[in-house]
Write a protein that holds these residues in place. Structure first.
Motif, PDB file in Angstrom:
ATOM      1  N   VAL A  31       7.375  18.627  -7.056  1.00  0.00           N
ATOM      2  CA  VAL A  31       6.167  17.912  -7.451  1.00  0.00           C
ATOM      3  C   VAL A  31       5.213  17.962  -6.264  1.00  0.00           C
ATOM      4  CG1 VAL A  31       5.261  15.615  -8.031  1.00  0.00           C
ATOM      5  CG2 VAL A  31       7.477  16.351  -8.946  1.00  0.00           C
ATOM      6  N   GLN A  32       3.959  18.312  -6.509  1.00  0.00           N
ATOM      7  CA  GLN A  32       2.949  18.210  -5.449  1.00  0.00           C
ATOM      8  C   GLN A  32       2.037  17.042  -5.785  1.00  0.00           C
ATOM      9  OE1 GLN A  32       0.094  21.414  -5.019  1.00  0.00           O
ATOM     10  NE2 GLN A  32      -0.790  20.504  -3.177  1.00  0.00           N
ATOM     11  N   PHE A  33       1.839  16.154  -4.822  1.00  0.00           N
ATOM     12  CA  PHE A  33       0.838  15.119  -5.084  1.00  0.00           C
ATOM     13  C   PHE A  33      -0.108  14.952  -3.911  1.00  0.00           C
ATOM     14  CE2 PHE A  33       2.557  11.304  -2.922  1.00  0.00           C
ATOM     15  CZ  PHE A  33       3.918  11.533  -2.871  1.00  0.00           C
ATOM     16  N   ASP A  34      -1.333  14.613  -4.252  1.00  0.00           N
ATOM     17  CA  ASP A  34      -2.335  14.335  -3.240  1.00  0.00           C
ATOM     18  C   ASP A  34      -2.137  12.910  -2.757  1.00  0.00           C
ATOM     19  OD1 ASP A  34      -3.276  16.857  -3.291  1.00  0.00           O
ATOM     20  OD2 ASP A  34      -5.103  16.417  -4.444  1.00  0.00           O
ATOM     21  N   ILE A  35      -2.090  12.767  -1.448  1.00  0.00           N
ATOM     22  CA  ILE A  35      -1.784  11.464  -0.849  1.00  0.00           C
ATOM     23  C   ILE A  35      -3.059  10.626  -0.806  1.00  0.00           C
ATOM     24  CG2 ILE A  35      -0.961  10.314   1.241  1.00  0.00           C
ATOM     25  CD1 ILE A  35       0.707  12.909   1.778  1.00  0.00           C
ATOM     26  N   LEU A  36      -2.983   9.439  -1.382  1.00  0.00           N
ATOM     27  CA  LEU A  36      -4.140   8.530  -1.385  1.00  0.00           C
ATOM     28  C   LEU A  36      -4.020   7.491  -0.273  1.00  0.00           C
ATOM     29  CD1 LEU A  36      -4.477   8.087  -5.252  1.00  0.00           C
ATOM     30  CD2 LEU A  36      -5.830   9.574  -3.750  1.00  0.00           C
ATOM     31  N   TYR A  37      -2.803   7.001  -0.056  1.00  0.00           N
ATOM     32  CA  TYR A  37      -2.592   5.983   0.978  1.00  0.00           C
ATOM     33  C   TYR A  37      -1.249   6.216   1.653  1.00  0.00           C
ATOM     34  CZ  TYR A  37      -6.146   3.807  -1.900  1.00  0.00           C
ATOM     35  OH  TYR A  37      -7.286   3.579  -2.619  1.00  0.00           O
ATOM     36  N   CYS A  38      -1.202   5.870   2.937  1.00  0.00           N
ATOM     37  CA  CYS A  38       0.079   5.944   3.648  1.00  0.00           C
ATOM     38  C   CYS A  38       0.200   4.732   4.564  1.00  0.00           C
ATOM     39  CB  CYS A  38       0.176   7.232   4.452  1.00  0.00           C
ATOM     40  SG  CYS A  38       1.789   7.421   5.249  1.00  0.00           S
ATOM     41  N   GLY A  39       1.298   4.014   4.455  1.00  0.00           N
ATOM     42  CA  GLY A  39       1.543   2.857   5.317  1.00  0.00           C
ATOM     43  C   GLY A  39       1.901   3.300   6.727  1.00  0.00           C
ATOM     44  N   VAL A  40       1.727   2.370   7.665  1.00  0.00           N
ATOM     45  CA  VAL A  40       2.011   2.638   9.083  1.00  0.00           C
ATOM     46  C   VAL A  40       3.220   1.806   9.492  1.00  0.00           C
ATOM     47  CG1 VAL A  40       1.100   2.474  11.430  1.00  0.00           C
ATOM     48  CG2 VAL A  40      -0.430   3.083   9.527  1.00  0.00           C
ATOM     49  N   CYS A  41       4.338   2.496   9.731  1.00  0.00           N
ATOM     50  CA  CYS A  41       5.597   1.835  10.064  1.00  0.00           C
ATOM     51  C   CYS A  41       5.795   1.884  11.573  1.00  0.00           C
ATOM     52  CB  CYS A  41       6.735   2.575   9.360  1.00  0.00           C
ATOM     53  SG  CYS A  41       8.355   1.860   9.634  1.00  0.00           S
ATOM     54  N   HIS A  42       6.456   0.864  12.118  1.00  0.00           N
ATOM     55  CA  HIS A  42       6.728   0.899  13.567  1.00  0.00           C
ATOM     56  C   HIS A  42       7.587   2.116  13.921  1.00  0.00           C
ATOM     57  CE1 HIS A  42       6.417  -1.882  17.184  1.00  0.00           C
ATOM     58  NE2 HIS A  42       6.979  -0.788  17.650  1.00  0.00           N
ATOM     59  N   SER A  43       8.369   2.596  12.957  1.00  0.00           N
ATOM     60  CA  SER A  43       9.179   3.808  13.202  1.00  0.00           C
ATOM     61  C   SER A  43       8.298   5.022  13.498  1.00  0.00           C
ATOM     62  CB  SER A  43      10.037   4.121  11.970  1.00  0.00           C
ATOM     63  OG  SER A  43      10.779   3.004  11.584  1.00  0.00           O
ATOM     64  N   ASP A  44       7.071   5.033  12.962  1.00  0.00           N
ATOM     65  CA  ASP A  44       6.164   6.158  13.256  1.00  0.00           C
ATOM     66  C   ASP A  44       5.891   6.212  14.758  1.00  0.00           C
ATOM     67  OD1 ASP A  44       6.074   6.400  10.499  1.00  0.00           O
ATOM     68  OD2 ASP A  44       4.069   5.531  10.285  1.00  0.00           O
ATOM     69  N   LEU A  45       5.623   5.049  15.318  1.00  0.00           N
ATOM     70  CA  LEU A  45       5.320   4.987  16.752  1.00  0.00           C
ATOM     71  C   LEU A  45       6.573   5.279  17.581  1.00  0.00           C
ATOM     72  CD1 LEU A  45       3.196   4.408  18.892  1.00  0.00           C
ATOM     73  CD2 LEU A  45       3.725   1.982  18.692  1.00  0.00           C
ATOM     74  N   HIS A  46       7.716   4.678  17.198  1.00  0.00           N
ATOM     75  CA  HIS A  46       8.965   4.983  17.925  1.00  0.00           C
ATOM     76  C   HIS A  46       9.161   6.502  17.978  1.00  0.00           C
ATOM     77  CE1 HIS A  46      10.561   0.891  18.152  1.00  0.00           C
ATOM     78  NE2 HIS A  46      10.792   0.767  16.867  1.00  0.00           N
ATOM     79  N   GLN A  47       8.877   7.181  16.872  1.00  0.00           N
ATOM     80  CA  GLN A  47       9.215   8.608  16.798  1.00  0.00           C
ATOM     81  C   GLN A  47       8.193   9.503  17.506  1.00  0.00           C
ATOM     82  OE1 GLN A  47      11.585   9.907  13.192  1.00  0.00           O
ATOM     83  NE2 GLN A  47      10.614   8.065  12.410  1.00  0.00           N
ATOM     84  N   ILE A  48       6.892   9.217  17.361  1.00  0.00           N
ATOM     85  CA  ILE A  48       5.952  10.095  18.079  1.00  0.00           C
ATOM     86  C   ILE A  48       6.089   9.921  19.590  1.00  0.00           C
ATOM     87  CG2 ILE A  48       4.222  10.335  16.218  1.00  0.00           C
ATOM     88  CD1 ILE A  48       2.423   8.402  17.925  1.00  0.00           C
ATOM     89  N   ARG A  49       6.644   8.801  20.020  1.00  0.00           N
ATOM     90  CA  ARG A  49       6.836   8.561  21.464  1.00  0.00           C
ATOM     91  C   ARG A  49       8.257   8.906  21.933  1.00  0.00           C
ATOM     92  NH1 ARG A  49       2.094   9.333  22.023  1.00  0.00           N
ATOM     93  NH2 ARG A  49       0.550   7.682  22.039  1.00  0.00           N
TER      94      ARG A  49
END
Ligand code: NAP
Ligand code: ZN
Ligand code: ZN
Length: 346
Positions: A31-49
């Motif tokens: 399935v391909q879907f166009d992303i309308l919204y994405c939440g910001v999780c603290h895990s995002d920051l843990h991982q990019i750092r």
């Protein structure tokens, strides 16, 4: 290949910036879907750092993804073009191990495939939801009710299921005293579910300024953890503590608040291993446990439960260019209670 654009971190020490990349073509079961919204999780920051482990860069974070289906593979049965769709923290797993067979894909014994900072079965890196479009096997795409506010649904895909799953597993409900430790993205969903399931819910927070919000979210009690007068009142009080804290914290203090046979459930994942005094567990035969996100069937169950009970996240919408301002506020505990990126700003 499909051209996609998003925000990526090039290295663990650089900030996210616009990046063009490719997604795979839509396969027969994709399935391909166009992303309308994405939440910001603290895990995002843990991982990019690289706070947990060495990541795969460039990294496009984001695993609280909602949008609208734009293309389906020939054998797709679950979705049609135009449907709302969502993806959480997982985009694949082995499907054959004992855990996958019972819908616990998050504990896949052969290692599931994360939505980002992971590798698909063919070895290519996965890229997350801070982007305009995504292609995922239909088995890992969730259905979203049209009834709920879509941006406020996005955080359910991680913060929601991560708190719903342990509360269900430990059957937390009527007659239980539940403490939710840390009132951030996960914490505020823990409060909502705890209240919905019938427990008496107390928020344990470092931020005195969150008391009114906690009560509005439905919490029955609020305790500032730096105030020893307040913490003494809840010594030996709770059946369960749902611990959402993202940084090192004092287990001795929190374990003292559990009843005999009580359970401290960790969902927060601080970068360093926790230091837990054995005496604090032994004194009252207490249990220390942890829980990771949720499997696909339970995530759908949680989304359906939320639609039925009108539960969504309390969000603050941001433009994607402000993502680092949002991270800075999140680290200070100043999140009320989930940032959600409006992907139209990409
Ligand atoms: P968040 O929005 O930043 O919330 C964390 C909250 O913890 C803060 O708002 C703050 O609340 C409290 N806190 C922060 N530092 C603290 C400290 N030093 N001592 C005590 N309390 C502190 O983060 P989140 O997105 O909810 O994520 C929370 C954690 O869960 C992160 O580590 C994340 O990676 C992890 N996570 C785990 C799973 C899983 O599957 N287990 C899934 C998603 C996220 P107060 O202001 O109320 O004190
Ligand atoms: Zn998450
Ligand atoms: Zn498996």
């Amino acid at each position: 290949m499909i051209n996609a654009k998003g925000y990526a971190a090039d290295t663990p020490t650089t900030n996210l910036a616009p990046w063009n990349f490719k997604r795979r073509e839509v396969g027969p079961l994709d399935v391909q879907f166009d992303i309308l919204y994405c939440g910001v999780c603290h895990s995002d920051l843990h991982q990019i750092r690289n706070e947990w482990f060495a990541g795969i860069f460039p990294m496009v974070p984001g695993h609280e993804i909602v949008g609208k289906v734009v293309k389906v593979g020939k054998q797709v049965t679950k979705f049609n073009i135009g449907d709302l769709a969502a993806v959480g923290c997982l985009v694949d797993s082995c499907r054959t191990c004992d855990n996958c067979k019972v819908g616990l894909e998050q504990y896949c014994l052969n290692g599931g495939v994360g939505t980002y900072n992971s590798r698909a079965k063919d070895g290519t890196p996965t890229y997350g939801g801070y982007s305009n479009t995504i292609v995922v096997h239909q088995d890992f795409v969730l259905s979203v009710s049209e009834k709920l506010s879509l941006p406020a649904v996005a955080p359910l895909l991680c913060a929601g299921i991560t708190t719903y799953s342990p509360l269900r597993y430990w059957k937390v409900g009527k007659g239980h005293k539940l403490a939710v430790l840390g009132l951030g993205g996960l914490g505020h969903m823990g409060v909502k579910f705890g209240v919905a399931f019938g427990a008496e819910v107390t928020v344990l927070s470092t931020s005195a300024s969150k008391e009114d919000d906690a009560k509005k979210l439905g919490a029955h009690k609020f305790i500032v953890t730096s105030d020893s007068k307040q913490t003494k009142n809840v010594k030996g009080y709770f059946d369960f503590i749902l611990d959402t804290v993202s940084a090192p914290h004092d287990f001795k203090l929190y374990l003292s608040m559990l009843k005999t046979n009580g359970t401290h459930i960790m969902v927060g994942i601080p970068p360093e291993p926790n230091r837990v005094p054995t005496f604090s567990l032994m004194d009252g035969r207490k249990s220390l446990a942890a829980s990771g996100i949720g499997g696909l069937p339970e995530t759908q169950e949680m989304l359906d439960y939320c639609a039925e009970h009108n539960i969504v996240s309390d969000i603050e919408m941001i433009d994607i260019k402000d993502i680092h301002k949002a991270y800075d506020r999140m680290v200070k505990g100043d999140v009320r209670y989930r940032f959600v990126i409006d992907m139209a700003t990409l």
